[in-house]
Write a protein that holds these residues in place. Sequence first.
Motif, short mmCIF file in Angstrom:
data_model
loop_
_atom_site.label_atom_id
_atom_site.label_comp_id
_atom_site.label_asym_id
_atom_site.label_seq_id
_atom_site.Cartn_x
_atom_site.Cartn_y
_atom_site.Cartn_z
N GLU A 73 36.36 10.87 28.88
CA GLU A 73 37.63 11.14 28.90
C GLU A 73 38.18 12.21 30.00
N TRP A 74 37.14 13.26 30.08
CA TRP A 74 37.11 14.16 31.06
C TRP A 74 37.23 13.64 32.49
N ILE A 75 36.28 12.84 32.69
CA ILE A 75 36.03 12.02 33.89
C ILE A 75 37.13 11.39 34.45
N ALA A 76 37.81 10.59 33.46
CA ALA A 76 38.76 9.78 33.52
C ALA A 76 39.95 10.62 33.96
N SER A 77 40.20 11.77 33.81
CA SER A 77 41.33 12.64 34.14
C SER A 77 41.06 13.41 35.19
N SER A 78 39.88 13.66 35.43
CA SER A 78 39.70 14.87 36.65
C SER A 78 39.16 14.42 37.95
N GLN A 79 38.49 13.04 37.78
CA GLN A 79 38.04 12.62 39.15
C GLN A 79 38.93 11.41 39.69
N GLY A 80 38.50 11.20 41.00
CA GLY A 80 39.35 10.13 41.63
C GLY A 80 39.28 8.73 40.85
N VAL A 81 40.39 8.27 40.82
CA VAL A 81 40.47 6.69 40.13
C VAL A 81 39.26 6.06 40.40
N GLU A 82 39.06 5.73 41.55
CA GLU A 82 37.89 4.71 41.95
C GLU A 82 36.39 5.36 41.37
N ASP A 83 36.27 6.70 41.85
CA ASP A 83 34.95 7.20 41.39
C ASP A 83 35.00 7.27 39.88
N ALA A 84 36.09 7.69 39.14
CA ALA A 84 36.13 7.61 37.63
C ALA A 84 35.71 6.38 37.19
N THR A 85 36.31 5.41 37.66
CA THR A 85 36.09 3.95 37.01
C THR A 85 34.71 3.46 37.17
N SER A 86 34.29 4.00 38.55
CA SER A 86 32.56 3.62 38.74
C SER A 86 31.84 4.18 37.66
N LEU A 87 32.02 5.64 37.60
CA LEU A 87 31.40 6.58 36.56
C LEU A 87 31.42 5.92 35.29
N LEU A 88 32.52 5.55 34.62
CA LEU A 88 32.56 4.99 33.31
C LEU A 88 31.82 3.58 33.07
N GLN A 89 32.09 2.71 34.05
CA GLN A 89 31.23 1.56 34.18
C GLN A 89 29.82 1.80 33.91
N SER A 90 29.20 2.93 34.88
CA SER A 90 27.78 3.33 34.97
C SER A 90 27.37 3.69 33.64
N LEU A 91 28.32 4.67 32.80
CA LEU A 91 28.03 4.90 31.53
C LEU A 91 27.73 4.05 30.58
N PHE A 92 28.64 2.85 30.64
CA PHE A 92 28.68 1.80 29.54
C PHE A 92 27.41 0.98 29.80
N GLN A 93 27.05 0.86 31.04
CA GLN A 93 25.87 0.27 31.18
C GLN A 93 24.61 1.06 30.79
N ARG A 94 24.52 2.21 30.87
CA ARG A 94 23.48 3.04 30.81
C ARG A 94 23.44 3.19 29.13
N LEU A 95 24.24 3.17 28.43
CA LEU A 95 24.25 3.79 27.15
C LEU A 95 24.26 2.22 26.27
N ASP A 96 24.44 0.95 26.89
CA ASP A 96 24.37 -0.22 26.16
C ASP A 96 25.59 0.05 24.88
N SER A 97 26.77 0.49 25.10
CA SER A 97 27.26 0.96 24.03
C SER A 97 28.06 -0.15 23.58
N SER A 98 28.70 -0.23 22.16
CA SER A 98 29.49 -1.13 21.54
C SER A 98 30.93 -0.59 21.56
N GLY A 99 31.19 0.44 22.33
CA GLY A 99 32.65 1.06 22.33
C GLY A 99 32.70 2.43 22.17
N GLY A 100 33.92 2.95 22.06
CA GLY A 100 33.84 4.49 22.12
C GLY A 100 34.76 5.00 23.22
N PHE A 101 35.10 4.44 24.28
CA PHE A 101 35.35 4.96 25.56
C PHE A 101 36.92 4.53 25.63
#
Length: 476
Positions: free
Chosen positions: A270-298
Amino acid sequence: MKIASLLLLGCLAFTIFWFSLGNENSKSEIHSVSKRNEGLSLSEDQSQTKVTREASSSASPFEVDLSSLWQEIKSLLPDIQTRAVAISMALEARGFPDFFLGVIPKEMESNPELANPMAHLLASILGTWPEIPGENIASEGAFILELLIASESSESVANVAARAWKNRRLLDLGELGMLLDFRPHVIDGASGTEYEWRALLFLYALEDVLRANMEADQVEVVDKFLSDPSERVRVIAIRLLFDGKPASEWAVILDTIDSLSFPEICDLAEWIASSQGVEDATSLLQSLFQRLDSSGGFLGAWTRIGARDRGALEGILTSEFDVFSSEQGELPPGSYLPISDVGQLEWFYKEGAMRKEVMDAYFLNSHIQGKAMDAELLLWMARLDENPLTRSQAWRTLGRDSDDASLAMAIELFRTPGYMATLRDPGAEDDGKIAEYLIQYIAPRLGTEERNLLLQNSSSLLLAEEDRAKLEAAFD
């Protein structure tokens, strides 16, 4: 006349001598006071300024009665409409900062509700220090040290100090060593304990001094805290490095994410989504999802992205599968629909987790902003997404859209033979969830004739007798 003149001169000489002697005694007394906490990083000039300031303020015959002044200030502080007046009165009184620091524990013991108002006052003191009578830049460091010393032994002082320090810049990069001397024994898990505010004060001050190191290009100092025993400290270092390092170096920072608990990762997202540029934040969140193999929470993070740029969410949904190469009229191949293997359910949850959350965020932001969703995009997903969980969510999102055209698309899919079976959750024995959705979102928006037609089309739904009765009652 001569005798009178001689007497007058004698008295004047005696007065000058007496004043000079008293002044020398005062100086001697001041210089005899040893510096407190010798091991701390406080310059001799700062220490001497602190002692001189205390001695001069106590010796002034014109000093304001700070105790009486405090009673007046205290009566005005809680009310936000009179708080500015109270703070102004405090900032105009010589010697008030030290007096205030000493009065905090007693006030907090009897009036804990004063914590936030007193924090506002302390923040103003710290923010306008050189303008306070008798203070200067050199004496500020001495007061900050006294504040840390007092907070170390008093959770009440730490409470007020932490609230005042949050997001404030008070320390220089060279004061990291001094701050670490005040590191509390408990940081992680301090919430709800007697160390809660001391831990928070340390974290806020640490972020302050590490940010100073980042601004001075001392990145290696911050890098060391990526392996700190405290998770909360590691989060501070990660945030500062995301802020200060170019996106090309973020992959290295992501390697440290695995050391964080999932709640901390969600907060970081959530901090990334608010503090970083939209394009960078979107890319970071996608990387986090892939890295964690998460089923949600974001979901919170995606919602914040959508609040800044709803188009970024549309881009994610579009890029998840090649919608432009598909024929709109084509339904998904029957070879994988409906899904009956319950063992595949976990895989479906993880595979479609990001699309589901992004779709929810897209709907929420569209509703809040009063903007129409891309109905064609949702229609593509409702027809062609191979995951039954995200496909059914796309269909439900169409039906919840305030646009009547989107509702018409959802109804058209509902009437398509065999389509409802493709939305059934793996392992589900009936279509009870679909019926609930039809009752809650579709029925209230239809006229009598349309409801009757939809009820006729619902005969293919697998429903328990009770659910069938509820559906018929809603569409009657």
